[in-house]
Enzyme design. Structure first.
Site, PDB file in Angstrom:
ATOM      1  N   LYS A 136      -8.342 -31.342  44.714  1.00  0.00           N
ATOM      2  CA  LYS A 136      -8.694 -30.009  44.221  1.00  0.00           C
ATOM      3  C   LYS A 136      -8.100 -28.930  45.124  1.00  0.00           C
ATOM      4  CE  LYS A 136     -12.775 -28.390  45.048  1.00  0.00           C
ATOM      5  NZ  LYS A 136     -14.230 -28.242  45.073  1.00  0.00           N
ATOM      6  N   SER A 137      -8.212 -29.152  46.428  1.00  0.00           N
ATOM      7  CA  SER A 137      -7.713 -28.138  47.373  1.00  0.00           C
ATOM      8  C   SER A 137      -6.235 -27.891  47.183  1.00  0.00           C
ATOM      9  CB  SER A 137      -7.911 -28.592  48.815  1.00  0.00           C
ATOM     10  OG  SER A 137      -9.150 -29.182  48.967  1.00  0.00           O
ATOM     11  N   ARG A 154      -4.256 -24.295  45.442  1.00  0.00           N
ATOM     12  CA  ARG A 154      -3.298 -23.613  46.320  1.00  0.00           C
ATOM     13  C   ARG A 154      -1.922 -23.578  45.672  1.00  0.00           C
ATOM     14  NH1 ARG A 154      -6.938 -25.805  49.789  1.00  0.00           N
ATOM     15  NH2 ARG A 154      -7.247 -25.045  51.918  1.00  0.00           N
ATOM     16  N   ASP A 168     -12.669 -26.068  38.224  1.00  0.00           N
ATOM     17  CA  ASP A 168     -12.113 -25.123  39.185  1.00  0.00           C
ATOM     18  C   ASP A 168     -10.638 -24.809  38.927  1.00  0.00           C
ATOM     19  OD1 ASP A 168     -14.606 -25.366  40.188  1.00  0.00           O
ATOM     20  OD2 ASP A 168     -14.021 -25.834  42.242  1.00  0.00           O
ATOM     21  N   ASN A 202     -17.437 -21.181  39.464  1.00  0.00           N
ATOM     22  CA  ASN A 202     -17.991 -21.436  40.795  1.00  0.00           C
ATOM     23  C   ASN A 202     -16.879 -21.929  41.720  1.00  0.00           C
ATOM     24  OD1 ASN A 202     -19.864 -21.658  42.808  1.00  0.00           O
ATOM     25  ND2 ASN A 202     -20.734 -23.592  42.095  1.00  0.00           N
ATOM     26  N   SER A 213     -13.190 -21.944  56.163  1.00  0.00           N
ATOM     27  CA  SER A 213     -11.758 -21.879  56.460  1.00  0.00           C
ATOM     28  C   SER A 213     -11.001 -21.285  55.276  1.00  0.00           C
ATOM     29  CB  SER A 213     -11.219 -23.263  56.806  1.00  0.00           C
ATOM     30  OG  SER A 213     -11.287 -24.099  55.675  1.00  0.00           O
ATOM     31  N   GLN A 214     -11.682 -21.143  54.148  1.00  0.00           N
ATOM     32  CA  GLN A 214     -11.010 -20.547  52.978  1.00  0.00           C
ATOM     33  C   GLN A 214     -10.635 -19.082  53.203  1.00  0.00           C
ATOM     34  OE1 GLN A 214     -13.218 -21.089  49.375  1.00  0.00           O
ATOM     35  NE2 GLN A 214     -12.893 -23.300  49.365  1.00  0.00           N
ATOM     36  N   SER A 271     -12.745 -26.886  60.073  1.00  0.00           N
ATOM     37  CA  SER A 271     -11.942 -27.519  59.010  1.00  0.00           C
ATOM     38  C   SER A 271     -10.435 -27.300  59.174  1.00  0.00           C
ATOM     39  CB  SER A 271     -12.377 -27.001  57.632  1.00  0.00           C
ATOM     40  OG  SER A 271     -13.752 -27.069  57.481  1.00  0.00           O
ATOM     41  N   ASP A 291     -14.630 -38.814  56.612  1.00  0.00           N
ATOM     42  CA  ASP A 291     -15.032 -39.315  55.292  1.00  0.00           C
ATOM     43  C   ASP A 291     -14.494 -40.711  55.030  1.00  0.00           C
ATOM     44  OD1 ASP A 291     -16.379 -37.016  54.911  1.00  0.00           O
ATOM     45  OD2 ASP A 291     -15.026 -36.172  53.409  1.00  0.00           O
ATOM     46  N   LYS A 335     -23.887 -34.859  56.486  1.00  0.00           N
ATOM     47  CA  LYS A 335     -23.114 -34.816  55.238  1.00  0.00           C
ATOM     48  C   LYS A 335     -24.066 -34.928  54.042  1.00  0.00           C
ATOM     49  CE  LYS A 335     -19.005 -34.256  56.908  1.00  0.00           C
ATOM     50  NZ  LYS A 335     -17.847 -35.085  56.976  1.00  0.00           N
ATOM     51  N   GLU A 336     -23.582 -35.442  52.918  1.00  0.00           N
ATOM     52  CA  GLU A 336     -24.413 -35.557  51.714  1.00  0.00           C
ATOM     53  C   GLU A 336     -25.771 -36.180  52.021  1.00  0.00           C
ATOM     54  OE1 GLU A 336     -21.257 -35.566  51.762  1.00  0.00           O
ATOM     55  OE2 GLU A 336     -20.387 -35.033  49.805  1.00  0.00           O
ATOM     56  N   ARG A 392     -25.379 -40.203  56.908  1.00  0.00           N
ATOM     57  CA  ARG A 392     -24.536 -41.354  56.565  1.00  0.00           C
ATOM     58  C   ARG A 392     -24.601 -42.476  57.596  1.00  0.00           C
ATOM     59  NH1 ARG A 392     -19.179 -38.301  53.977  1.00  0.00           N
ATOM     60  NH2 ARG A 392     -19.978 -38.296  51.853  1.00  0.00           N
ATOM     61  N   HIS A 406     -21.579 -39.906  46.869  1.00  0.00           N
ATOM     62  CA  HIS A 406     -20.466 -40.567  46.191  1.00  0.00           C
ATOM     63  C   HIS A 406     -19.769 -41.594  47.057  1.00  0.00           C
ATOM     64  CE1 HIS A 406     -17.599 -37.311  47.839  1.00  0.00           C
ATOM     65  NE2 HIS A 406     -18.769 -37.138  48.381  1.00  0.00           N
ATOM     66  N   ARG A 407     -19.623 -41.281  48.345  1.00  0.00           N
ATOM     67  CA  ARG A 407     -18.860 -42.196  49.201  1.00  0.00           C
ATOM     68  C   ARG A 407     -19.625 -43.486  49.511  1.00  0.00           C
ATOM     69  NH1 ARG A 407     -14.430 -39.964  49.490  1.00  0.00           N
ATOM     70  NH2 ARG A 407     -14.246 -37.714  49.598  1.00  0.00           N
ATOM     71  N   LYS A 459     -18.856 -36.619  41.794  1.00  0.00           N
ATOM     72  CA  LYS A 459     -18.529 -35.486  42.667  1.00  0.00           C
ATOM     73  C   LYS A 459     -17.024 -35.386  42.932  1.00  0.00           C
ATOM     74  CE  LYS A 459     -19.939 -32.835  46.444  1.00  0.00           C
ATOM     75  NZ  LYS A 459     -20.372 -32.741  47.813  1.00  0.00           N
TER      76      LYS A 459
END
Ligand code: DC
Length: 674
Positions: free
Chosen positions: A25-26, A30, A52, A95, A175-176, A204, A325, A352-353, A356, A400-401, A428
Site C-alpha cells: 500500500k505504501s 507514493r 486507499d 481514511n 513519518s508520513q 519508521s 514483523d 503491536k496488534e 506478540r 493477521h501475522r 488486514k
C-alpha cells in the site's frame, strides 16, 4: 477469504509453484502521486487495489491527471508539475493517510483551491505538524473543523521561493509528514536547494527509505544527512520512469519464503512474484535470516524463488530489530530447526496488534515447543521428537501475522492438522492469504478431509452440506448435479437414456465442459444451467442416467477432483460407499417420504414452479426405488455411516449434529460455539 470461526489446515506435505502477492500500500500511493506530478505517462504495474488507492486515483483524476485502466496496469498521465489554471476541487480521501497527507502538501504548493475531506475517523488523525511545516513557506491551509486535523481548505498562495531557511517538521508522530514534504517540495526546487530538518527522533525510517527510493526512480535525488536533515537539489524535476512495478508486500512474502525453505524439495521451489531481493522495503532482509536458517534463495528484479536447502533448518541467534514483523515467521521456522533459535531485540512486539512475544510463546508451546520468553527476546526449542508435536488450535489475537505464520506448522512431521482460529483476521494485509497458501501446497489426497452426506431425494442433503461447508470453509461437491447435467446433456443431444446408449452417453459425459463458479453457479459450455437442472423432469433423467454403470464410471475422476484443500463436503447417494470410502465422517440423512414431499413442494412453489404434493411424493418414491435397486452404487448407507433422521429437526439442529460429530473426530481441544 475464509470467514469461518476457525480454519482447519490439514497436514501439508510439499510446496511448489508460483504465488503473486498483493502490492504494498505504501508504495502504491507514493507511486501514484509521483506519477501524477511528473511529465509524461507512467505505466504502473501491479498496483494494489484497495480503498486507499481508489480514493487517491479519484483525487488525481479530479486534479487533471488522465487515467487509463488495463488488466494489470494503470497508465497515468501527470500534470508536469503545474495545475491547469483555476483548478478547484473537493477531494474525498476516505481514511487514507497515504493520500490525505502527501496530497495536502502537493496541492498547497501547486496553487489551486481545494477542500480536503474524509471519513469521520480521518478527522481524528493528526495533520498539524505537516500544516505547520507548509505554512513556514507561505502555504495557505485552513482547518475547517478542529485545529490540527482535517477537513482542510487549501487556497492559492504566493509561496515564497526565496525561503532559504530549512523547513522544520516533527519526526516522532508520523513519518508520513516528512514523506509528504519530501514528495512535494521538489515542486519548489527549480531554482534553489530545499532543506528539511527533522525535529525530534525520526520514527519508521524504513518508510522514509521507501520514499527516497521512489523519488530517485522519478528523477529526484535527495541528500540524506543522517536522517536529520534532507536536501532536495536545485533543478529537481519529476521525470516519469515510463514503467514502474509496485512491489508486493515484503512482510507478506516472508510466509512464502519460509514455505519454500520448509517444504519446497524439488528443484523449482516456490516462486514469489512481485518482490525481489533488491526490494526497497525493510522486511526484505528477512531473506538473509531465512538463508541463515537454510533457505536456498534465487532472485530477480521482481521475483524470489525459494527452495529447501539445509534440512532440518539451522537454528539461529539473531538481532531482529530491523525486521520486526517478518521475524515472527522465524519463530515458526524455528520449529523445524536443529537446536534452539533466539530472536533478540524484539521489544516492539509487545506493543503491536497484540503482545506478540507472549502470544507467540503461548501458541508455540501448544504445538509442543519449549519456549523461553524475555522482555525483548524469544527462545524457541522445537519438539524433541516427532511424537512430541501436538495438534493445536491456534488463538490468533486479532493479529493477521499470528494467523499467517502459524499456518506453516501444518508441515509438522507428525502429520497433524493445525487449527487457525478467526482466520479472517488476515484481511488486514492479505485477505486471500490462505487461498494463496493452498494454491502452492500439496498433500496426499487421503489427508484432505471429506465429509460425506448421502441420502434419498429431498432429504435435505444439499442444504445441510452447503451449510456445513460454509462453517468449515470447505468446498462442496453436489454430485447429484453432475448426474442432472449428464441427463440434460443426453436429452439435448437427443440420445435416449437407456442401457443401449450407455457408451454413447458416457463418452458425452467425459467431454462435458462443466464449470462450477465461486458463486455456486453451474456452467455448461459457459451457459448457466443451474436452474435448468433443478426441474423434476431433469431429476428423473438424472436418476435414469445414474443407473448406467459406464456413466457413473465416467464421473468418478471429476468427483475425486473436488477433494482439494482445505477440505470437502460431498453430498449424493454413493459418496460414502463408492467415491470417498475412507472419508472420516459419513452421514446418512433420511426423512419420511411425507416430509420430503412437503419440502420439495415448498421449494418448487417458492421458486414459482407449480407442483402437486401427491404427484411429488409418488415421483420421489419411484426415484428412491430406482436409486436403491440399481445394480451399481445403489443408494444405501455405508457400513460406517451415522444415520440422521431430519423429519422433525430444523436445518440448524441437523447442522449442529453434523458439526458435533465432526468435532469429535478432530484432535483439537477447542469446542465449537453454537
Ligand atoms: O441429489 P439429486 O436429486 O440432485 O440427484 C439426482 C439423481 O442423481 C438422483 O436421482 C440419483 C443420482 N445420484 C446418484 O446416483 N449418485 C449420486 N452420488 C448423486 C446423485
Amino acid at each position: 477469504m475464509f470467514q469461518t470461526e476457525f480454519l482447519d489446515i490439514p497436514a501439508l506435505a510439499t510446496a511448489g509453484g508460483e504465488v503473486r502477492l498483493p502490492g504494498s500500500k505504501s508504495i502504491s500511493n507514493r507511486v501514484l502521486l509521483l506519477a501524477a506530478l511528473s511529465e509524461g505517462t507512467t505505466t504502473v504495474h501491479d498496483l494494489l487495489d484497495s480503498d486507499d488507492t481508489r480514493v487517491m486515483l479519484t483525487a488525481l483524476e479530479q486534479i487533471g491527471c488522465v487515467l487509463e485502466r488495463g488488466a494489470s496496469t494503470l497508465r497515468i498521465t501527470g500534470i508536469a508539475g503545474a495545475l491547469p489554471a483555476g483548478t478547484a476541487a473537493e477531494l474525498f480521501l476516505g481514511n487514507a493517510g497515504t493520500a490525505m497527507r502527501p496530497l495536502t502538501a502537493a496541492l498547497s504548493l501547486l496553487g489551486g483551491e481545494f477542500t480536503m475531506l474524509g471519513v469521520p475517523r480521518m478527522y481524528e488523525r493528526p495533520i498539524g505538524d505537516l500544516v505547520d511545516g507548509l505554512r513556514q513557506i507561505g502555504c495557505r491551509i485552513d482547518y475547517l473543523g478542529n485545529a490540527g486535523f482535517p477537513p482542510l481548505r487549501i487556497t492559492p498562495a504566493d509561496v515564497s521561493s526565496e525561503a532559504q531557511a530549512p523547513i522544520q517538521v516533527r519526526g516522532d508522530v508520523s513519518s508520513q509528514f516528512l514523506t509528504s514534504l519530501l514528495m512535494a517540495l521538489p515542486l519548489r526546487a527549480a531554482q534553489q536547494d530545499i532543506h528539511i530538518e527533522v525535529v525530534g527522533e525520526l520514527i519508521s525510517k524504513p518508510y522514509i527509505h521507501i520514499t527516497l527510493e521512489l523519488l530517485a526512480r522519478f528523477g529526484i535525488a535527495v541528500h540524506n544527512d543522517n536522517w536529520q536533515r534532507f536536501t532536495i537539489a536545485a533543478g529537481s524535476r519529476y521525470r516519469s520512469p515510463g514503467d514502474i512495478h509496485v512491489e508486493a508486500d515484503a512482510s507478506s512474502a516472508s510466509y512464502f519464503i519460509a514455505l519454500g525453505a520448509i517444504a519446497a524439495e524439488g528443484a523449482a521451489g516456490v516462486r514469489i512474484q512481485g518482490v525481489g531481493a533488491q526490494s526497497i522495503q525493510g522486511d526484505i532482509r528477512f531473506v538473509e535470516a531465512a538463508q541463515a536458517m537454510g533457505a536456498q534463495v534465487d532472485s530477480g528484479p521482481n521475483w524470489l524463488q525459494v527452495r529447501r536447502g539445509r534440512w532440518p533448518l539451522q537454528a539461529i541467534d539473531l538481532d531482529c530489530n530491523h525486521i520486526p514483523d517478518a521475524a515472527m515467521t522465524l519463530a515458526v521456522m524455528a520449529l523445524y530447526a536443529e537446536g534452539t533459535t533466539t530472536l533478540r531485540n524484539i521489544a516492539s512486539w509487545r506493543v503491536k496488534e497484540t503482545d506478540r512475544i507472549t502470544a507467540m510463546a503461548c501458541e508455540l508451546r501448544k504445538l509442543g515447543a519449549t519456549v523461553e520468553e524475555g522482555a525483548d527476546y524469544l527462545r524457541v526449542t522445537p519438539p524433541a521428537r516427532p511424537a512430541d508435536w501436538r495438534a493445536a488450535s491456534i488463538h490468533t489475537y486479532d493479529d493477521h501475522r499470528v494467523a499467517m505464520c502459524f499456518s506453516l506448522a501444518a508441515f509438522n512431521p507428525q502429520q497433524l492438522p493445525v487449527r487457525i482460529e478467526d482466520p479472517q483476521c488476515v484481511a488486514k494485509t492479505f485477505p486471500d492469504y490462505f487461498e494463496a497458501l493452498f494454491s502452492v501446497c500439496e498433500t496426499p489426497r487421503e489427508r484432505i478431509p471429506v465429509i460425506c452426506i448421502d441420502g434419498p431425494t429431498a432429504s435435505g442433503k444439499g442444504t445441510i452440506a452447503a451449510e456445513v461447508a460454509r462453517r468449515l470453509g470447505y468446498g462442496i461437491l453436489d454430485s447429484g448435479a453432475l448426474y442432472r447435467i449428464a441427463g440434460l446433456a443426453a436429452h439435448r443431444a437427443g440420445i435416449a437414456i437407456d442401457p443401449a446408449h450407455e457408451g454413447e452417453i458416457a463418452a458425452l459425459v467425459r467431454a462435458l465442459p462443466i464449470r462450477f463458479t465461486a458463486t455456486q453457479q453451474i456452467l455448461l459450455d459457459d451457459e448457466d444451467i443451474s436452474q435448468a437442472i433443478r426441474s423434476e423432469e431433469a431429476g428423473m433423467d438424472a436418476s435414469r442416467v445414474s443407473a448406467l454403470p459406464a456413466v457413473r464410471e465416467a464421473l468418478v475422476a471429476l468427483q475425486l477432483g473436488f477433494q482439494r484443500l482445505p477440505g470437502l463436503v460431498a453430498d449424493g447417494r454413493d459418496m460414502g460407499t463408492v467415491i470417498f470410502p475412507d472419508a472420516p465422517l459419513k452421514v446418512y440423512l433420511i426423512a419420511s417420504a411425507e416430509c420430503r414431499a412437503e419440502r420439495r413442494y415448498k421449494q418448487l412453489i417458492s421458486n414459482g414452479i407449480s407442483a402437486n404434493i401427491t404427484a411429488l411424493r409418488a415421483d420421489l418414491e419411484a426415484r428412491d426405488a430406482r436409486d436403491m435397486s440399481r445394480s451399481v452404487a445403489p443408494l444405501k448407507p455405508a457400513p460406517d455411516a451415522l444415520s440422521l433422521d431430519s423429519s422433525t429437526l430444523s436445518i440448524e439442529q441437523v447442522v449442529t449434529q453434523v458439526l458435533h460429530w465432526w468435532q469429535e473426530r478432530q484432535p483439537f481441544k477447542s469446542v465449537l460455539k453454537g
